[in-house]
Write a protein that holds these residues in place. Structure first.
Motif, PDB file in Angstrom:
ATOM      1  N   ILE A 172       8.580   0.403   7.821  1.00 10.20           N
ATOM      2  CA  ILE A 172       7.555   1.338   8.284  1.00 10.20           C
ATOM      3  C   ILE A 172       8.104   2.133   9.467  1.00 10.20           C
ATOM      4  CG2 ILE A 172       5.211   1.576   9.187  1.00 10.20           C
ATOM      5  CD1 ILE A 172       4.646  -1.231   7.985  1.00 10.20           C
ATOM      6  N   GLU A 173       8.056   3.429   9.386  1.00  9.18           N
ATOM      7  CA  GLU A 173       8.544   4.285  10.461  1.00  9.18           C
ATOM      8  C   GLU A 173       7.489   4.419  11.554  1.00  9.18           C
ATOM      9  OE1 GLU A 173       9.809   8.977  11.210  1.00  9.18           O
ATOM     10  OE2 GLU A 173       9.148   8.304   9.224  1.00  9.18           O
ATOM     11  N   LEU A 174       7.918   4.291  12.807  1.00 14.26           N
ATOM     12  CA  LEU A 174       7.025   4.522  13.938  1.00 14.26           C
ATOM     13  C   LEU A 174       7.095   5.996  14.306  1.00 14.26           C
ATOM     14  CD1 LEU A 174       6.704   2.398  17.164  1.00 14.26           C
ATOM     15  CD2 LEU A 174       6.842   4.871  17.285  1.00 14.26           C
ATOM     16  N   ARG A 175       5.959   6.662  14.259  1.00 13.68           N
ATOM     17  CA  ARG A 175       5.877   8.067  14.662  1.00 13.68           C
ATOM     18  C   ARG A 175       5.048   8.135  15.930  1.00 13.68           C
ATOM     19  NH1 ARG A 175       4.657  10.656   8.648  1.00 13.68           N
ATOM     20  NH2 ARG A 175       6.718  10.167   7.748  1.00 13.68           N
ATOM     21  N   ALA A 229      -8.313   4.620  11.215  1.00 11.53           N
ATOM     22  CA  ALA A 229      -6.878   4.843  11.021  1.00 11.53           C
ATOM     23  C   ALA A 229      -6.568   5.188   9.571  1.00 11.53           C
ATOM     24  CB  ALA A 229      -6.109   3.599  11.434  1.00 11.53           C
ATOM     25  N   ASP A 230      -5.599   6.078   9.365  1.00 13.93           N
ATOM     26  CA  ASP A 230      -5.157   6.405   8.015  1.00 13.93           C
ATOM     27  C   ASP A 230      -4.327   5.281   7.406  1.00 13.93           C
ATOM     28  OD1 ASP A 230      -6.357   8.931   8.034  1.00 13.93           O
ATOM     29  OD2 ASP A 230      -4.611   9.855   8.996  1.00 13.93           O
ATOM     30  N   ALA A 231      -3.610   4.534   8.271  1.00 11.98           N
ATOM     31  CA  ALA A 231      -2.763   3.432   7.793  1.00 11.98           C
ATOM     32  C   ALA A 231      -3.092   2.177   8.602  1.00 11.98           C
ATOM     33  CB  ALA A 231      -1.290   3.806   7.928  1.00 11.98           C
ATOM     34  N   PRO A 232      -4.287   1.615   8.399  1.00 12.58           N
ATOM     35  CA  PRO A 232      -4.700   0.480   9.226  1.00 12.58           C
ATOM     36  C   PRO A 232      -3.834  -0.762   9.053  1.00 12.58           C
ATOM     37  CG  PRO A 232      -6.228   0.810   7.398  1.00 12.58           C
ATOM     38  CD  PRO A 232      -5.334   2.003   7.421  1.00 12.58           C
ATOM     39  N   ALA A 233      -3.365  -1.026   7.837  1.00  7.47           N
ATOM     40  CA  ALA A 233      -2.531  -2.213   7.627  1.00  7.47           C
ATOM     41  C   ALA A 233      -1.205  -2.072   8.346  1.00  7.47           C
ATOM     42  CB  ALA A 233      -2.309  -2.442   6.133  1.00  7.47           C
ATOM     43  N   ALA A 234      -0.621  -0.879   8.296  1.00  5.31           N
ATOM     44  CA  ALA A 234       0.623  -0.634   9.025  1.00  5.31           C
ATOM     45  C   ALA A 234       0.380  -0.749  10.524  1.00  5.31           C
ATOM     46  CB  ALA A 234       1.173   0.742   8.683  1.00  5.31           C
ATOM     47  N   GLY A 235      -0.777  -0.294  10.986  1.00  4.71           N
ATOM     48  CA  GLY A 235      -1.112  -0.417  12.399  1.00  4.71           C
ATOM     49  C   GLY A 235      -1.220  -1.864  12.828  1.00  4.71           C
ATOM     50  N   ARG A 236      -1.867  -2.680  12.003  1.00  7.72           N
ATOM     51  CA  ARG A 236      -1.990  -4.095  12.338  1.00  7.72           C
ATOM     52  C   ARG A 236      -0.619  -4.767  12.340  1.00  7.72           C
ATOM     53  NH1 ARG A 236      -6.690  -3.437   9.034  1.00  7.72           N
ATOM     54  NH2 ARG A 236      -5.594  -4.232   7.190  1.00  7.72           N
ATOM     55  N   ARG A 237       0.247  -4.335  11.443  1.00  7.23           N
ATOM     56  CA  ARG A 237       1.599  -4.901  11.402  1.00  7.23           C
ATOM     57  C   ARG A 237       2.359  -4.546  12.677  1.00  7.23           C
ATOM     58  NH1 ARG A 237       4.966  -7.700  11.959  1.00  7.23           N
ATOM     59  NH2 ARG A 237       6.781  -8.191  10.680  1.00  7.23           N
ATOM     60  N   SER A 266       0.813  -1.202   0.000  1.00  5.31           N
ATOM     61  CA  SER A 266       0.000   0.000   0.000  1.00  5.31           C
ATOM     62  C   SER A 266       0.852   1.260   0.000  1.00  5.31           C
ATOM     63  CB  SER A 266      -0.904   0.014   1.240  1.00  5.31           C
ATOM     64  OG  SER A 266      -0.127   0.232   2.415  1.00  5.31           O
ATOM     65  N   GLY A 267       2.147   1.085   0.239  1.00  6.53           N
ATOM     66  CA  GLY A 267       3.030   2.233   0.251  1.00  6.53           C
ATOM     67  C   GLY A 267       3.006   2.992   1.561  1.00  6.53           C
ATOM     68  N   ALA A 268       2.412   2.398   2.609  1.00  6.32           N
ATOM     69  CA  ALA A 268       2.374   3.057   3.912  1.00  6.32           C
ATOM     70  C   ALA A 268       3.780   3.080   4.484  1.00  6.32           C
ATOM     71  CB  ALA A 268       1.424   2.311   4.845  1.00  6.32           C
ATOM     72  N   GLY A 269       4.373   4.273   4.570  1.00  2.73           N
ATOM     73  CA  GLY A 269       5.747   4.370   5.039  1.00  2.73           C
ATOM     74  C   GLY A 269       5.853   4.682   6.503  1.00  2.73           C
ATOM     75  N   ALA A 270       4.729   4.924   7.195  1.00  2.00           N
ATOM     76  CA  ALA A 270       4.765   5.279   8.602  1.00  2.00           C
ATOM     77  C   ALA A 270       3.474   4.865   9.285  1.00  2.00           C
ATOM     78  CB  ALA A 270       4.981   6.784   8.768  1.00  2.00           C
ATOM     79  N   PHE A 273       9.677   2.428  23.125  1.00  2.00           N
ATOM     80  CA  PHE A 273       9.302   2.455  21.718  1.00  2.00           C
ATOM     81  C   PHE A 273      10.346   3.177  20.860  1.00  2.00           C
ATOM     82  CE2 PHE A 273       4.376   1.813  21.901  1.00  2.00           C
ATOM     83  CZ  PHE A 273       4.596   0.512  22.316  1.00  2.00           C
ATOM     84  N   GLU A 274      10.859   4.283  21.352  1.00  4.06           N
ATOM     85  CA  GLU A 274      11.767   5.085  20.542  1.00  4.06           C
ATOM     86  C   GLU A 274      13.140   4.433  20.388  1.00  4.06           C
ATOM     87  OE1 GLU A 274      11.036   7.862  18.801  1.00  4.06           O
ATOM     88  OE2 GLU A 274       8.966   7.483  19.416  1.00  4.06           O
ATOM     89  N   GLU A 275      13.590   3.695  21.406  1.00  4.80           N
ATOM     90  CA  GLU A 275      14.946   3.154  21.367  1.00  4.80           C
ATOM     91  C   GLU A 275      15.008   1.651  21.131  1.00  4.80           C
ATOM     92  OE1 GLU A 275      17.216   4.398  24.734  1.00  4.80           O
ATOM     93  OE2 GLU A 275      16.841   6.542  24.379  1.00  4.80           O
ATOM     94  N   HIS A 276      13.959   0.936  21.487  1.00  2.78           N
ATOM     95  CA  HIS A 276      13.990  -0.523  21.353  1.00  2.78           C
ATOM     96  C   HIS A 276      13.084  -1.012  20.223  1.00  2.78           C
ATOM     97  CE1 HIS A 276      16.253  -1.250  25.118  1.00  2.78           C
ATOM     98  NE2 HIS A 276      15.600  -0.195  25.570  1.00  2.78           N
ATOM     99  N   VAL A 277      11.815  -0.674  20.322  1.00  2.00           N
ATOM    100  CA  VAL A 277      10.828  -1.230  19.411  1.00  2.00           C
ATOM    101  C   VAL A 277      10.844  -0.533  18.048  1.00  2.00           C
ATOM    102  CG1 VAL A 277       8.348  -1.563  19.017  1.00  2.00           C
ATOM    103  CG2 VAL A 277       9.341  -2.030  21.274  1.00  2.00           C
ATOM    104  N   GLY A 278      10.805   0.791  18.040  1.00  2.00           N
ATOM    105  CA  GLY A 278      10.686   1.535  16.797  1.00  2.00           C
ATOM    106  C   GLY A 278      11.768   1.237  15.781  1.00  2.00           C
ATOM    107  N   PRO A 279      13.049   1.331  16.150  1.00  2.00           N
ATOM    108  CA  PRO A 279      14.105   1.054  15.177  1.00  2.00           C
ATOM    109  C   PRO A 279      14.044  -0.378  14.630  1.00  2.00           C
ATOM    110  CG  PRO A 279      14.987   2.259  17.047  1.00  2.00           C
ATOM    111  CD  PRO A 279      13.589   1.873  17.412  1.00  2.00           C
ATOM    112  N   ALA A 280      13.741  -1.342  15.494  1.00  2.00           N
ATOM    113  CA  ALA A 280      13.656  -2.729  15.034  1.00  2.00           C
ATOM    114  C   ALA A 280      12.456  -2.923  14.116  1.00  2.00           C
ATOM    115  CB  ALA A 280      13.548  -3.663  16.241  1.00  2.00           C
ATOM    116  N   PHE A 281      11.354  -2.282  14.441  1.00  2.00           N
ATOM    117  CA  PHE A 281      10.155  -2.377  13.604  1.00  2.00           C
ATOM    118  C   PHE A 281      10.423  -1.797  12.219  1.00  2.00           C
ATOM    119  CE2 PHE A 281       6.050  -0.326  12.301  1.00  2.00           C
ATOM    120  CZ  PHE A 281       5.338  -1.497  12.053  1.00  2.00           C
ATOM    121  N   GLU A 282      11.057  -0.649  12.156  1.00  2.00           N
ATOM    122  CA  GLU A 282      11.348  -0.045  10.852  1.00  2.00           C
ATOM    123  C   GLU A 282      12.342  -0.880  10.068  1.00  2.00           C
ATOM    124  OE1 GLU A 282      12.621   4.230   8.837  1.00  2.00           O
ATOM    125  OE2 GLU A 282      12.568   4.029  11.029  1.00  2.00           O
TER     126      GLU A 282
END
Length: 313
Positions: A64-67, A269-277, A33-37, A50-59
């Protein structure tokens, strides 16, 4: 098993098996879908997690960037209810609070993914902190601290705050100190911004704060975990915890209950698939959560409500 809201409770193996089945469908759909965040509105106690452990690993895994934005859970749920914020994902530090307030309007499902414990975090360089570090009982030291030397989260904005108040009451019973709660509430500083709670300790503004274990681990401060009778970490003591309650200025009454984090994706949600991921990533990676000081027992992750097909086919 049946969850409190009528949904099914599932073992980690079942939820992860469902997640594996999602990879070919929901995840591919997210990336295609091209959801980048993904925008995440989360409890402040998970900010560094989230900012130091989860977010970088998720991206790294998904592209997908965690904002993230981080507030006390009561506050962020109000933002969602009044549409001040429009996140893809909501993460609560009190699973029942999310279900009580957002089911039927914003979502009808969630996944509980981690637990925590309550205690006192402290600066070992202070007189109070050095004595706590030496093993002196907090309930003898803290009531005699200087005014505003110890902070708690604002109980009207944050479950961490009302758990501190509830903890004082249970501690008074446990240690036969009937005035403990009153004395503590007379001296503590109520911090309105949960992410700033530990910052006050690390910068020297406060000697100590009532915090979750992961917050102390994240910031490298001293931590004395409260006994099971009032650390809200033992599911077997749920009935005992429920003997205390706190009513916020908004009229929500929260009984004492074990600390449990849960996550959902908003219906609009604007990016529901990214949210589910992102939900799947939290369920699939307990090691990243435990490394950040959270607890993930064999009963987690646990799904409740009407789980979307992309997560629970």
């Amino acid at each position: 098993m049946v969850a409190p809201n009528g949904g099914t409770r599932r073992t980690r193996r079942e939820v992860l098996a469902a997640g594996a089945a999602t990879v070919a469908g929901g995840v591919a759909g997210c990336l295609d879908s091209g959801a980048g965040a993904v925008s995440v509105l989360s409890a402040g106690s998970l900010a560094r997690t989230f900012e130091e452990h989860v977010g970088p690993a998720f991206e790294s895994e998904t592209g997908i960037e965690l904002r993230g934005e981080y507030y006390g859970t009561n506050a962020l749920i109000r933002m969602v209810e009044d549409r001040t914020k429009h996140p893809d994902v909501v993460v609560s530090a009190d699973a029942a609070l999310l279900r009580d307030r957002l089911y039927g309007s914003v979502t009808d499902w969630d996944v509980a993914f981690a637990a925590n414990s309550l205690g006192i975090g402290y600066d070992t360089r202070t007189r109070l902190g050095s004595r706590l570090d030496a093993g002196d009982p907090w309930y003898e030291l803290a009531p005699n601290a200087d005014s505003d030397d110890i902070s708690i989260a604002d109980p009207d904005l944050d479950p961490l705050g009302y758990r501190a108040v509830q903890g004082f009451e249970l501690a008074g019973r446990t240690h036969d100190l009937p005035t403990l709660k009153r004395r503590m509430l007379g001296i503590v500083y109520r911090e309105p911004e949960e992410p700033q709670l530990v910052t006050g300790v690390t910068t020297g503004s406060r000697a100590a704060a009532i915090v979750y274990r992961n917050m102390a681990v994240d910031h490298g401060i001293g931590f004395s975990e409260f006994p099971a009778e009032y650390n809200f970490a033992d599911p077997d003591l749920a009935d005992h915890y429920a003997t205390v309650e706190y009513t916020t200025d908004g009229g929500y009454t929260a009984p004492g209950r074990p600390i449990l984090y849960n996550v959902t994706v908003c219906d609009d949600a604007d990016a529901p698939a990214a949210g589910r991921r992102f939900v799947e990533f939290l369920a699939d990676n307990p090691d990243r959560l435990t490394a950040a000081g959270l607890s993930v027992g064999e009963e987690l992750p646990r799904a409740a409500g009407d789980i979307p097909e992309a997560i629970d086919p």
